[in-house]
Design a protein around this motif. Structure first.
Motif, PDB file in Angstrom:
ATOM      1  N   LEU A  22       0.848  -1.189   0.000  1.00  0.00           N
ATOM      2  CA  LEU A  22       0.000   0.000   0.000  1.00  0.00           C
ATOM      3  C   LEU A  22       0.881   1.236   0.000  1.00  0.00           C
ATOM      4  O   LEU A  22       1.754   1.396   0.861  1.00  0.00           O
ATOM      5  CB  LEU A  22      -0.900   0.004   1.236  1.00  0.00           C
ATOM      6  CG  LEU A  22      -1.876   1.180   1.355  1.00  0.00           C
ATOM      7  CD1 LEU A  22      -2.968   1.089   0.286  1.00  0.00           C
ATOM      8  CD2 LEU A  22      -2.497   1.225   2.753  1.00  0.00           C
ATOM      9  N   LEU A  23       0.674   2.106  -0.997  1.00  0.00           N
ATOM     10  CA  LEU A  23       1.363   3.397  -1.065  1.00  0.00           C
ATOM     11  C   LEU A  23       0.354   4.483  -0.735  1.00  0.00           C
ATOM     12  O   LEU A  23      -0.710   4.561  -1.356  1.00  0.00           O
ATOM     13  CB  LEU A  23       1.968   3.616  -2.449  1.00  0.00           C
ATOM     14  CG  LEU A  23       2.750   4.919  -2.652  1.00  0.00           C
ATOM     15  CD1 LEU A  23       3.906   4.714  -3.633  1.00  0.00           C
ATOM     16  CD2 LEU A  23       1.852   6.045  -3.182  1.00  0.00           C
ATOM     17  N   GLU A  24       0.702   5.313   0.240  1.00  0.00           N
ATOM     18  CA  GLU A  24      -0.164   6.432   0.615  1.00  0.00           C
ATOM     19  C   GLU A  24       0.603   7.732   0.422  1.00  0.00           C
ATOM     20  O   GLU A  24       1.702   7.905   0.976  1.00  0.00           O
ATOM     21  CB  GLU A  24      -0.633   6.283   2.063  1.00  0.00           C
ATOM     22  CG  GLU A  24      -1.504   5.051   2.276  1.00  0.00           C
ATOM     23  CD  GLU A  24      -2.025   4.925   3.691  1.00  0.00           C
ATOM     24  OE1 GLU A  24      -3.100   5.474   3.974  1.00  0.00           O
ATOM     25  OE2 GLU A  24      -1.346   4.271   4.498  1.00  0.00           O
ATOM     26  N   ALA A  25       0.043   8.607  -0.381  1.00  0.00           N
ATOM     27  CA  ALA A  25       0.652   9.903  -0.687  1.00  0.00           C
ATOM     28  C   ALA A  25      -0.389  10.974  -0.431  1.00  0.00           C
ATOM     29  O   ALA A  25      -1.305  11.168  -1.234  1.00  0.00           O
ATOM     30  CB  ALA A  25       1.132   9.957  -2.129  1.00  0.00           C
ATOM     31  N   VAL A  28      -4.082  10.146  -1.132  1.00  0.00           N
ATOM     32  CA  VAL A  28      -4.223   9.141  -2.183  1.00  0.00           C
ATOM     33  C   VAL A  28      -3.715   7.789  -1.686  1.00  0.00           C
ATOM     34  O   VAL A  28      -2.620   7.703  -1.111  1.00  0.00           O
ATOM     35  CB  VAL A  28      -3.447   9.557  -3.455  1.00  0.00           C
ATOM     36  CG1 VAL A  28      -3.559   8.472  -4.522  1.00  0.00           C
ATOM     37  CG2 VAL A  28      -3.968  10.882  -3.977  1.00  0.00           C
ATOM     38  N   ARG A  29      -4.505   6.754  -1.927  1.00  0.00           N
ATOM     39  CA  ARG A  29      -4.097   5.388  -1.601  1.00  0.00           C
ATOM     40  C   ARG A  29      -4.027   4.563  -2.883  1.00  0.00           C
ATOM     41  O   ARG A  29      -5.014   4.470  -3.622  1.00  0.00           O
ATOM     42  CB  ARG A  29      -5.093   4.732  -0.652  1.00  0.00           C
ATOM     43  CG  ARG A  29      -4.897   5.085   0.803  1.00  0.00           C
ATOM     44  CD  ARG A  29      -5.935   4.411   1.689  1.00  0.00           C
ATOM     45  NE  ARG A  29      -5.578   4.561   3.095  1.00  0.00           N
ATOM     46  CZ  ARG A  29      -6.411   4.348   4.102  1.00  0.00           C
ATOM     47  NH1 ARG A  29      -7.662   3.948   3.853  1.00  0.00           N
ATOM     48  NH2 ARG A  29      -6.010   4.489   5.341  1.00  0.00           N
ATOM     49  N   LEU A  30      -2.859   3.985  -3.127  1.00  0.00           N
ATOM     50  CA  LEU A  30      -2.669   3.083  -4.262  1.00  0.00           C
ATOM     51  C   LEU A  30      -2.189   1.737  -3.731  1.00  0.00           C
ATOM     52  O   LEU A  30      -1.366   1.680  -2.809  1.00  0.00           O
ATOM     53  CB  LEU A  30      -1.630   3.623  -5.241  1.00  0.00           C
ATOM     54  CG  LEU A  30      -1.891   4.971  -5.903  1.00  0.00           C
ATOM     55  CD1 LEU A  30      -0.725   5.316  -6.835  1.00  0.00           C
ATOM     56  CD2 LEU A  30      -3.189   4.951  -6.678  1.00  0.00           C
ATOM     57  N   LEU A  31      -2.671   0.669  -4.324  1.00  0.00           N
ATOM     58  CA  LEU A  31      -2.206  -0.662  -3.976  1.00  0.00           C
ATOM     59  C   LEU A  31      -1.381  -1.193  -5.141  1.00  0.00           C
ATOM     60  O   LEU A  31      -1.811  -1.137  -6.295  1.00  0.00           O
ATOM     61  CB  LEU A  31      -3.398  -1.590  -3.715  1.00  0.00           C
ATOM     62  CG  LEU A  31      -3.105  -2.912  -2.996  1.00  0.00           C
ATOM     63  CD1 LEU A  31      -2.533  -2.664  -1.606  1.00  0.00           C
ATOM     64  CD2 LEU A  31      -4.381  -3.749  -2.905  1.00  0.00           C
ATOM     65  N   GLU A  55     -12.784   0.248  -0.483  1.00  0.00           N
ATOM     66  CA  GLU A  55     -13.351   1.378  -1.225  1.00  0.00           C
ATOM     67  C   GLU A  55     -12.519   2.648  -1.069  1.00  0.00           C
ATOM     68  O   GLU A  55     -12.702   3.613  -1.819  1.00  0.00           O
ATOM     69  CB  GLU A  55     -14.791   1.643  -0.780  1.00  0.00           C
ATOM     70  CG  GLU A  55     -14.970   2.087   0.665  1.00  0.00           C
ATOM     71  CD  GLU A  55     -15.111   0.912   1.636  1.00  0.00           C
ATOM     72  OE1 GLU A  55     -15.540   1.164   2.779  1.00  0.00           O
ATOM     73  OE2 GLU A  55     -14.790  -0.229   1.245  1.00  0.00           O
ATOM     74  N   SER A  56     -11.589   2.660  -0.086  1.00  0.00           N
ATOM     75  CA  SER A  56     -10.746   3.845   0.117  1.00  0.00           C
ATOM     76  C   SER A  56      -9.507   3.841  -0.776  1.00  0.00           C
ATOM     77  O   SER A  56      -8.748   4.817  -0.778  1.00  0.00           O
ATOM     78  CB  SER A  56     -10.309   3.922   1.589  1.00  0.00           C
ATOM     79  OG  SER A  56      -9.347   2.915   1.904  1.00  0.00           O
TER      80      SER A  56
END
Length: 464
Positions: A22-25, A28-31, A55-56
């Motif tokens: 999980l990358l959180e910037a 923004v959350r990207l998997l 959903e997040s």
């Protein structure tokens, strides 16, 4: 967007499967990847709730279509994820095949357990419902977004670029720029000069690197050209009028075998003979290869241009239905029979073993690693008897193994791939390897490249 940037290692942390980061910037959350655990002692994690609400998550970046990288996508979608899944076009096509097959196996497994538990009057360690269904898998398909290598993908201030990883068709390493920093996710890195595919692409710059370590603590055996032994095994079987039965994985390994068999035939090193590819999944994946000649290396492209594609070679029969498979199992040879699974844990290969292990003129040829506890390992270790379909079979066939087919870069090849960075990253995170492999490769990076490197723990969050 704020400057906050973090990685949370949700899978393949000191183990080989279940890749998920999980990358959180800022907001923004990207998997990156959403893989299934396959180790027996970790499979219960497949059933765990996702640590953040699905959903997040705004989007998912998929490095390639092996089940340990994409196999939990149907569960993620069923539980609320609705964002795009960015991957290469070839990965999207193979992922549809893999996920449909995985769902079918989960449904079959759940029904088998239900019947067994009912018969035995007990409860098993896992639920008697499938992890996900075919309908769950199909719900993923509309979310797949095919992108080209080097084509930037932008999402709320985050930019991702996919570059060829050379592991399987369509595989990618992904460069992500977010909050003023650059993070590279290696995915699985292939070997230079491997058949069919172009070599892995290098990167110039990264502030952080997440790198796999499947073979991070060892080198591939310095063996002779595997085609020499492959030719010798086939020539001997032809003289004996027997079959060469090859257990194989459906993705990349089966196509690699077809490539090498075609080259041996064209060079006159083996005679023309029937080649049966008895795996509907391998057949479907082979069609994806035909669809993407732009991904081939120069030698493969030349074969295709000259009308010598290994996927169209004389004598090749892609077996589809069960009746055809039964007919192949009765074929007395000489022929090459390629079938799944690669470690003989299931699939049609078991029927071909049943028909051939008792024949002195036939050969069972392994072209990949055989994990402890598998039927393949039992045979490679020299067993003279095996149990199939409730019966014991005396092994009279020859059993051989050819090395040199691995699709993973070894320690020195991974080090060379990392060394392309012109400046040292702030840190390297070593994942996707057994605990010892991760630790040893992290130490090798520190000692050889002078970088800060370590193997993160499962669930660990690192602020970048």
């Amino acid at each position: 967007m704020t400057d906050d940037l973090s990685l949370t290692f949700l899978g393949a942390a000191r183990n080989v499967t279940g890749s998920r980061t999980l990358l959180e910037a800022g907001g923004v959350r990207l998997l990156v990847d959403c893989g299934m655990y396959q180790e027996r002692d970790l499979r219960s994690r497949n059933w765990d709730p996702f640590p953040v609400p699905p959903e997040s998550i705004q989007a998912l970046l998929l490095t390639h279509a092996h089940v340990d990288h994409c196999g939990l996508l149907p569960k993620l979608v069923r539980e609320g994820f609705r964002g795009p899944v960015y991957c290469t076009e070839a990965t999207a096509e193979i992922a549809r095949i893999v996920l449909a097959d995985s769902a079918h196996l989960h449904e079959e497994d759940a029904e088998t357990k239900r019947r067994r538990h009912q018969r035995e009057g007990r409860q098993g360690p896992y639920p008697e419902v499938p992890l996900y269904t075919r309908a769950d898998a199909e719900a993923v398909f509309p979310l797949l977004r095919g992108v080209r290598y080097r084509q930037p993908v932008s999402l709320d201030g985050v930019e991702a670029v996919f570059r060829n990883a050379g592991h399987i068709l369509g595989s990618a390493s992904i460069q992500v720029k977010a909050a003023g920093r650059t993070v590279i996710f290696s995915g699985d890195v292939g070997r230079p000069d491997a058949p069919i595919l172009r070599d892995p692409v290098n990167f110039d710059h990264a502030d952080y690197v997440q790198v796999e370590s499947t073979y991070g603590d060892r080198l591939h055996e310095d063996v002779a050209d595997p085609e020499i032994m492959l030719a010798e095994v086939i020539q001997a079987a032809v003289k004996q009028r027997g079959n060469v039965v090859i257990p194989s994985f459906a993705i990349e390994r089966a196509q690699d075998l077809l490539y090498r068999l075609n080259r041996l035939r064209l060079d006159g090193r083996i005679p023309p003979l029937p080649v049966f590819l008895d795996s509907p999944m391998a057949g479907a994946v082979t069609k994806v290869f035909r669809n993407h000649p732009e991904l081939f290396d120069a030698e493969m492209a030349e074969f295709v241009a000259n009308g010598d594609s290994p996927f169209e070679q004389p004598g090749l029969k892609v077996v589809q239905d069960v009746d055809e498979s039964k007919a192949v199992s009765r074929f007395k040879g000489p022929a090459v029979i390629i079938a799944g699974s690669g470690m003989c844990t299931g699939g049609r290969i078991k029927h071909h073993l049943e028909s051939n292990v008792g024949r002195r003129e036939s050969t069972v040829l392994f072209v990949g690693y055989q994990a402890a506890g598998t039927l393949g390992r039992h045979l490679v270790d020299g067993a003279r008897e095996m149990r199939l379909f409730g019966k014991r079979h005396r092994i009279r066939a020859k059993v051989a193994q050819v090395h040199g087919f691995s699709g993973h870069a070894d320690r020195d090849e991974l080090t060379a791939w990392l060394s392309s960075l012109k400046t040292a990253p702030r840190r390297a995170f070593v994942t996707h390897g057994e605990a010892e492999s991760c630790g040893r490769f992290a130490r090798h990076i520190r000692e050889t490249l002078g970088w800060e490197a370590y193997a993160p723990e499962f669930g660990e969050t690192v602020k970048l």
